[in-house]
Design an enzyme around this catalytic site. Structure first.
Site, PDB file in Angstrom:
ATOM      1  NE  ARG A  42      20.486 -14.410  16.303  1.00  0.00           N
ATOM      2  CZ  ARG A  42      19.595 -14.450  17.297  1.00  0.00           C
ATOM      3  NH1 ARG A  42      18.320 -14.285  17.043  1.00  0.00           N
ATOM      4  NH2 ARG A  42      19.987 -14.677  18.524  1.00  0.00           N
ATOM      5  CE1 TYR A  65      19.643 -14.281  -9.515  1.00  0.00           C
ATOM      6  CE2 TYR A  65      18.827 -15.257  -7.500  1.00  0.00           C
ATOM      7  CZ  TYR A  65      19.874 -14.873  -8.304  1.00  0.00           C
ATOM      8  OH  TYR A  65      21.161 -15.086  -7.875  1.00  0.00           O
ATOM      9  CG  ASP A  88      13.870  -9.657  -7.083  1.00  0.00           C
ATOM     10  OD1 ASP A  88      14.511  -8.590  -7.121  1.00  0.00           O
ATOM     11  OD2 ASP A  88      14.400 -10.780  -7.082  1.00  0.00           O
ATOM     12  CE  LYS A 102      23.018  -9.882  -8.088  1.00  0.00           C
ATOM     13  NZ  LYS A 102      21.727 -10.567  -8.221  1.00  0.00           N
TER      14      LYS A 102
HETATM   15  C1  LIG Z   1      21.067 -11.604  -7.611  1.00  0.00           C
HETATM   16  C2  LIG Z   1      19.607 -11.596  -7.545  1.00  0.00           C
HETATM   17  C3  LIG Z   1      18.922 -12.140  -6.441  1.00  0.00           C
HETATM   18  C4  LIG Z   1      19.638 -12.860  -5.307  1.00  0.00           C
HETATM   19  O1  LIG Z   1      20.455 -12.001  -4.595  1.00  0.00           O
HETATM   20  P1  LIG Z   1      21.751 -12.514  -3.774  1.00  0.00           P
HETATM   21  O2  LIG Z   1      22.251 -11.232  -3.200  1.00  0.00           O
HETATM   22  O3  LIG Z   1      22.669 -13.163  -4.753  1.00  0.00           O
HETATM   23  O4  LIG Z   1      21.265 -13.468  -2.750  1.00  0.00           O
HETATM   24  C5  LIG Z   1      17.551 -12.055  -6.433  1.00  0.00           C
HETATM   25  N1  LIG Z   1      16.869 -11.488  -7.435  1.00  0.00           N
HETATM   26  C6  LIG Z   1      17.476 -10.957  -8.503  1.00  0.00           C
HETATM   27  C7  LIG Z   1      16.662 -10.347  -9.581  1.00  0.00           C
HETATM   28  C8  LIG Z   1      18.860 -10.987  -8.603  1.00  0.00           C
HETATM   29  O5  LIG Z   1      19.466 -10.482  -9.687  1.00  0.00           O
END
Ligand SMILES: *Cc1c(COP(=O)(O)O)cnc(C)c1O
Length: 388
Positions: A48, A102, A174, A199
């Protein structure tokens, strides 16, 4: 591995790897221990605390890929996003965000921020005017997401960075949709780079993870909160993610290539009304994308003509899977109106140009000819248009 200039594939393959001093194995050994000796370390090792051998190894790789000093690995993209935002936003502070965000991030902002006394506003568009209009005296953070989901609009990274510096605020991006292969925002002065590693970094639709890369000073601020919130990732999954990332560049480049091919093919198809892909010259942000991105991503959206039965088309596909999420090696497709944007009102969807015929397409690494055949055969099955 520390040496100065390394190519991106070498970084993915080697940077940060844990040396197997015992058996000289070729890959990082996996350390699952949640208990470490407490001597001789400044911060006690504990999962952690984000400082197990495997967590540190992967952090080095991701920091290097994003041209940052340091990184932290989280249990999900949302853990990374929520922890990072809360680390920099305190009671009475304000954050500017894009209107197309998102879904999970949007929900986090509108459902949770009021509990912390954090204020927010959404920019109405993607230009400097749209963002500067929302800046307030208590603004502390500008958060962006580019390319946007699902219409692939591009926000100017250099513009955001300049605006933030004028106001003395921190910038966060992001960077999930682009991946570090297609976009390194630190090159344009963006401070904090966040990923859903679920992703493109994971890339095989079997890992949930997140990451944040930034300067040592910014990472320290995030770490101080992260250790209290407890959103770290299991070492086993950290190890799997390190393995996945070795092939990230190969995968993403293949996905970029497939997306470009499919965007071009769909754009000339009589049953397709519109294609949204920043790599097409008629996309409103083509020039900007070319300036700040190294590739146009493996994501695109397209709108079917009204004559086409959308559900029938999706059901008729054999290779492309109608499913949630994105960026895996397998091609997937979804209807934003029925999934990510389902909770918006019909009017709001219309305002954002999310029609019922819009489909978001995440290209995999299959042969492009097979993907095209799959779509063409599905079209033939459901087309209500008579053949010319
Ligand atoms: C999937 C996604 C997230 C969230 O990610 P998780 O791993 O599902 O928590 C945030 N931003 C974008 C652009 C995403 O495609």
């Amino acid at each position: 591995m520390k040496s100065g200039k390394l190519g991106i594939n070498t970084i993915c393959t080697h940077v940060g790897e844990v040396e197997d001093t015992q058996f000289k194995g070729a890959v990082s050994p996996l350390f699952m221990s949640s208990s470490y000796a407490y001597e001789a370390v400044a911060v006690k090792r504990y999962p952690r605390y984000f400082n197990t051998p495997n967590q540190e190894a992967l952090s080095k790789k991701i920091a290097r890929l994003e041209k940052c000093d340091a990184a932290l690995i989280f249990g999900s993209g949302m853990a990374a996003i929520s922890t990072t935002m809360l680390a920099f936003l305190h009671k009475g502070d304000h954050v500017v965000l894009p209107q197309t965000l998102y879904g999970g991030t949007y929900n986090f902002v509108v459902e949770e921020f009021h509990k912390f006394g954090i204020e927010y506003s959404f920019a109405k568009g993607f230009s400097e005017k749209d963002f500067s209009k929302e800046m307030q005296s208590n603004t502390k953070v500008i958060f962006i997401e580019t390319p946007s989901n699902p219409l692939m609009r591009i926000t100017d990274l250099a513009m955001i960075s300049k605006l933030a510096k004028q106001h003395g605020v921190v910038t966060m991006i992001d960077n999930t949709f682009a991946s570090p292969v297609n976009q390194t925002p630190a090159d344009f002065g963006i401070d904090i780079i966040i990923h859903s590693a679920t992703k493109y970094m994971g890339g095989h639709s079997d890992i949930l993870a997140g990451a944040v890369a930034a300067s040592e000073a910014h990472i320290k601020i995030i770490w101080n909160l992260a250790k209290n919130l407890g959103g770290s990732l299991s070492d086993y999954t950290v190890w799997l993610l390190e393995r996945s990332m070795k092939t990230m560049v190969l995968r993403v480049k293949a996905q970029n290539k497939n997306a470009k091919k499919l965007a071009t093919w769909l754009a000339q198809h009589p049953l397709v009304a519109k294609v949204y892909y920043p790599g097409l010259k008629n996309h409103p942000d083509y020039k900007l994308a070319k300036k700040q991105m190294k590739g146009f991503t493996g994501m695109l959206s397209f709108e079917l003509k009204e004559a086409v039965d959308v559900d029938g088309f999706l059901k008729a596909l054999k290779i492309i899977k109608p499913s949630m999420s994105l960026a895996g090696v397998e091609s997937t497709i979804l209807s934003p109106a029925k999934t990510s944007h389902a909770l918006l009102s019909v009017e709001e969807r219309k305002r954002q140009n999310i029609s019922d015929g819009l489909l978001r397409f995440s290209l995999g690494i299959e042969e492009s000819e097979d993907i095209i055949t799959d779509i063409e055969e599905a079209f033939q099955k459901v087309s209500k248009l008579k053949k010319a």
